[in-house]
Every structure is written in structure tokens, then in C-alpha cells.
Design a protein around this motif. Sequence first.
Motif, mmCIF file in Angstrom:
data_model
loop_
_atom_site.group_PDB
_atom_site.id
_atom_site.type_symbol
_atom_site.label_atom_id
_atom_site.label_comp_id
_atom_site.label_asym_id
_atom_site.label_seq_id
_atom_site.Cartn_x
_atom_site.Cartn_y
_atom_site.Cartn_z
ATOM 1 N N ASP A 146 82.585 -61.154 10.693
ATOM 2 C CA ASP A 146 81.503 -62.100 10.390
ATOM 3 C C ASP A 146 81.416 -63.021 11.595
ATOM 4 O O ASP A 146 82.230 -63.920 11.759
ATOM 5 N N ASP A 202 78.631 -58.741 10.282
ATOM 6 C CA ASP A 202 77.471 -58.394 11.102
ATOM 7 C C ASP A 202 77.834 -57.942 12.514
ATOM 8 O O ASP A 202 76.976 -57.803 13.368
ATOM 9 N N LYS A 223 73.872 -53.732 11.817
ATOM 10 C CA LYS A 223 72.878 -54.032 10.793
ATOM 11 C C LYS A 223 72.830 -52.898 9.777
ATOM 12 O O LYS A 223 73.291 -51.794 10.026
ATOM 13 N N ASN A 231 72.704 -57.534 6.856
ATOM 14 C CA ASN A 231 74.065 -57.044 7.032
ATOM 15 C C ASN A 231 74.307 -55.806 6.177
ATOM 16 O O ASN A 231 73.800 -55.699 5.063
#
Length: 260
Positions: A146, A202, A223, A231
Motif C-alpha cells: 500500500d 496498489d 491496478k 486497486n
Amino acid sequence: MNASRSIPLALLAAATAVLATACGPTSTTGATGAGSGTAAPGASAPVAGSGSASAPAPASAPAAVSARPAASRSAAPTPPGGKAPAAGGNAGSDSYAWKHPCDPGQVSIQVEYQHGIGDTRRIIVATNHGSAACGLSYYPAVAIADSGSIGSTSHPARFATPKVPGGLGGAPYTPIHAGSSLYAVLDLDPGHTTSGAVRGYDELDVKAADFMPDAATTNHPVKAQPGNSGNPYVKAPVLSLYRSSIADAVAQVGNLADFE
């Protein structure tokens, strides 16, 4: 994204050490399976899901390196014709590669998506731009991060590491010949379920080999596919060993029994 951030080497090295002591390479990324996404320093590997880790962080995009904990750097230039110049008898020598681990600047990393192999899968491509063969670890060091969870150490505080096949054993390194590529396939959600899956990750933070310094980490945006927006779902991710073809890496990551 174009800025390199380092994979929490302590964590990934710990996970790798467990596997490597009992293993060796075999012929395109180990750690624990998904679950919480939290990791503590010295843990063998964080589990995917949700939560945060106090340990350092992970990398992703065409290969390169940089200072911030892993963001993609530009890949090393491909030699004319896409092949590295031959280095006598060492360009394609496995025995030479077993004695010469790859330098970070010798190998570039790219992360690719191909709809044909599955929307939850990503291909990690390691390419040797040098003039001689060299050795990589059995799989790339990978963290699913993240990128917005940057803590005081400038590393992502929340990340997950994929599980890799067990029962490894053999030579000290996986050979990669001059001008050639190896492939590992990462499946972010092999169960294809939204139940208990996480959508906060992500970025893929990748090093070509676990023994390379954190500065060799590359960071690659990830993605949801198809569509390349939002995400992706991440749950119990798995990663194949380095293979000489995408098909071989896909076949291994598709056999979940190898990851038990």
C-alpha cells in the motif's frame, strides 16, 4: 510510478533463509500466504489481507534503483538487437552463473499484465543485460504494498508477501544467461474471491534476487484488470519460481498444491 523504494530486506531475507537452507534452485517471486498483511521484524513473511507491519518495506516497473524505499527506476538499456554481447564461454554457462551472483546493474525487472494468463496474475521479467551469465535467487523478492501507508521510516507500513513453492533444492543460484530473460508469475488472488480479500494494495515492490541490496528494489503500480483502474483484490497471493518461459511459470502458479 517512477521512484524506487526498498523491500523490507530483513523480512524477505528471513523468509528466504528458511527456504534456502533446505533448498536450491531449479531451472519469473518465498514467504507466507495471504491473511493479515501485517508483518513484524524478523517474521518469516507477512500474510496478505489487512493490517500493518512495523518492519521496513518493499519495490516495481521497468528495472532500476533509487533512494526512497522502492519506486520504479528506469530499466537498464537493452543492448542492440536485444542481446548482450557474448563473453567467451561464460555467456551461457550455468556453472559460471552458480559461482557469480548477478549484480543489481546487470539485471533489469519489468512487471507485465497479459489477459490471456488471468486477470489476477502479473508476469515478472528479469533480463540479463550483461555479457556473462550470472546467478539469481530461486524467485524474485516481492512485496505487494500500500504505497500510501508510508511510516516514519519512509517505507510502506502495510504490505503482503506471496507464498512460494516448497521442497526446493539444488544449485546455489538460478542461472540467467547473457541477453536472456527469466519469468516468474505472481497471482494476487488465486481463489478469485472477494470474500476476505483486500483492495488496499496498489504497488508491487520487486528485487531481482533476495541477496541484492534494498536500493535495487523497483516499484511498479498495480491496478485491477481488466480496465487498469482501482486497486486489485489481494488474498493468499502465490508466486512461481523463476522459469525459462511464461508458460512454465503459469503452470507452476496454477498448481496450488505446490504452495501447501
